[in-house]
Motif scaffolding. Structure first.
Motif, short mmCIF file in Angstrom:
data_model
loop_
_atom_site.label_atom_id
_atom_site.label_comp_id
_atom_site.label_asym_id
_atom_site.label_seq_id
_atom_site.Cartn_x
_atom_site.Cartn_y
_atom_site.Cartn_z
N ILE A 1 0.86 -1.18 0.00
CA ILE A 1 0.00 0.00 0.00
C ILE A 1 0.90 1.23 0.00
CG2 ILE A 1 -1.89 -1.16 1.19
CD1 ILE A 1 -1.14 0.50 3.66
N GLU A 2 0.39 2.29 -0.57
CA GLU A 2 1.17 3.52 -0.68
C GLU A 2 1.30 4.21 0.68
OE1 GLU A 2 2.79 4.59 -3.35
OE2 GLU A 2 2.09 2.81 -4.42
N PRO A 3 2.47 4.80 0.95
CA PRO A 3 2.64 5.55 2.20
C PRO A 3 1.60 6.67 2.35
CG PRO A 3 4.76 5.17 1.16
CD PRO A 3 3.71 4.71 0.19
N SER A 4 1.15 7.24 1.25
CA SER A 4 0.14 8.29 1.32
C SER A 4 -1.18 7.76 1.90
CB SER A 4 -0.09 8.92 -0.04
OG SER A 4 -0.54 7.95 -0.97
N ASP A 5 -1.48 6.47 1.63
CA ASP A 5 -2.68 5.87 2.21
C ASP A 5 -2.58 5.80 3.72
OD1 ASP A 5 -3.71 5.55 -0.35
OD2 ASP A 5 -3.09 3.46 -0.52
N ILE A 6 -1.39 5.48 4.22
CA ILE A 6 -1.17 5.44 5.67
C ILE A 6 -1.27 6.87 6.22
CG2 ILE A 6 0.50 4.93 7.50
CD1 ILE A 6 1.65 2.76 5.55
N GLY A 7 -0.67 7.81 5.51
CA GLY A 7 -0.70 9.21 5.92
C GLY A 7 -2.11 9.78 6.02
N GLU A 8 -3.02 9.28 5.21
CA GLU A 8 -4.41 9.72 5.26
C GLU A 8 -5.21 8.96 6.31
OE1 GLU A 8 -6.04 9.34 1.33
OE2 GLU A 8 -4.51 10.64 0.45
N ALA A 9 -4.96 7.66 6.46
CA ALA A 9 -5.74 6.83 7.38
C ALA A 9 -5.40 7.08 8.85
CB ALA A 9 -5.54 5.35 7.05
N ALA A 10 -4.13 7.29 9.16
CA ALA A 10 -3.70 7.42 10.55
C ALA A 10 -4.43 8.55 11.28
CB ALA A 10 -2.19 7.59 10.63
N PRO A 11 -4.44 9.78 10.77
CA PRO A 11 -5.13 10.85 11.49
C PRO A 11 -6.64 10.61 11.62
CG PRO A 11 -3.80 11.77 9.70
CD PRO A 11 -3.75 10.28 9.59
N THR A 12 -7.22 9.99 10.60
CA THR A 12 -8.65 9.68 10.65
C THR A 12 -8.94 8.71 11.79
OG1 THR A 12 -8.80 10.01 8.26
CG2 THR A 12 -10.62 8.83 9.30
N ALA A 13 -8.00 7.82 12.07
CA ALA A 13 -8.15 6.86 13.17
C ALA A 13 -7.71 7.45 14.50
CB ALA A 13 -7.33 5.60 12.86
N GLY A 14 -7.26 8.70 14.49
CA GLY A 14 -6.82 9.34 15.74
C GLY A 14 -5.38 9.07 16.09
N LEU A 15 -4.57 8.76 15.10
CA LEU A 15 -3.16 8.40 15.33
C LEU A 15 -2.23 9.38 14.62
CD1 LEU A 15 -3.65 4.61 14.67
CD2 LEU A 15 -3.04 5.60 16.88
N SER A 16 -1.02 9.47 15.14
CA SER A 16 0.03 10.27 14.52
C SER A 16 1.16 9.35 14.11
CB SER A 16 0.58 11.30 15.50
OG SER A 16 -0.43 12.19 15.89
N GLN A 17 1.72 9.60 12.94
CA GLN A 17 2.86 8.83 12.45
C GLN A 17 4.12 9.46 13.02
OE1 GLN A 17 2.81 8.14 8.22
NE2 GLN A 17 5.03 7.92 8.14
N THR A 18 4.96 8.63 13.68
CA THR A 18 6.18 9.17 14.28
C THR A 18 7.44 8.77 13.54
OG1 THR A 18 6.39 7.32 15.84
CG2 THR A 18 5.13 9.26 16.57
N SER A 19 7.44 7.61 12.88
CA SER A 19 8.62 7.19 12.13
C SER A 19 8.27 6.08 11.16
CB SER A 19 9.74 6.74 13.08
OG SER A 19 9.32 5.63 13.85
N SER A 20 9.15 5.88 10.20
CA SER A 20 9.03 4.79 9.24
C SER A 20 10.39 4.13 9.12
CB SER A 20 8.60 5.31 7.87
OG SER A 20 7.31 5.87 7.93
N VAL A 21 10.39 2.80 9.05
CA VAL A 21 11.64 2.04 8.96
C VAL A 21 11.48 0.86 8.02
CG1 VAL A 21 12.34 2.62 11.34
CG2 VAL A 21 11.08 0.51 10.89
N SER A 22 12.61 0.31 7.63
CA SER A 22 12.62 -0.96 6.94
C SER A 22 12.63 -2.01 8.05
CB SER A 22 13.86 -1.09 6.05
OG SER A 22 13.91 -2.39 5.51
N ALA A 23 11.48 -2.65 8.29
CA ALA A 23 11.36 -3.58 9.41
C ALA A 23 12.03 -4.92 9.12
CB ALA A 23 9.90 -3.79 9.77
#
Length: 145
Positions: free
Chosen positions: A104-126
């Motif tokens: 999934i595109e990072p932009s999808d996460i960027g849009e979904a997180a705030p809608t769910a009440g969350l903030s993105q703090t970091s991204s890594v290669s897990a």
């Protein structure tokens, strides 16, 4: 660096890099055969306990959320993941890397997180096939008991 002492055994480095620590209770959601077993094992090694499943009925310190393109609405999945999360806890949203099935595109996460009440703090290669996005809820949520 060769010859440099490490605080954690080599097998636990992926979990340590993601910020997991001893004694944490970690709930795993969305596990399937494509999940990265080495990452899962390293989290168990660092925390000192097995990952708990979606049916766990107590509070957890962190959620390990495996999510693929066909796993339903991301906002709904994130809201559900918040259910057992302790105040100050975090969610590691793991998604297939670009070019992998289910990406999934990072932009999808960027849009979904705030809608769910969350903030993105970091991204890594897990891991080799999975990207990780750390999500947190605001520490003081009005009306939360």
């Amino acid at each position: 660096m060769p010859g440099t002492a490490s605080e954690a055994p080599a097998d636990s480095q992926p979990a340590s890099r993601l910020g997991f620590t001893a004694g944490q209770v970690v709930q795993e959601i969305g596990y399937d055969e494509d999940a990265d077993e080495a990452l899962r094992e390293s989290i168990e090694l660092v925390t000192g306990s097995e990952l708990v499943d979606e049916d766990y009925e107590d509070v957890v310190d962190a959620v390990l959320l495996w999510y693929r393109e066909d796993d339903g609405d991301l906002v709904d999945v994130l809201v559900d993941a918040l259910t057992a999360l302790a105040d100050g806890g975090h969610i590691w949203l793991l998604t297939p890397k670009a070019g992998r099935t289910g990406h999934i595109e990072p932009s999808d996460i960027g849009e979904a997180a705030p809608t769910a009440g969350l903030s993105q703090t970091s991204s890594v290669s897990a891991s080799r096939d999975w990207a990780g996005t750390r999500l947190v809820a605001p520490r003081a949520r009005a009306g939360k008991r």
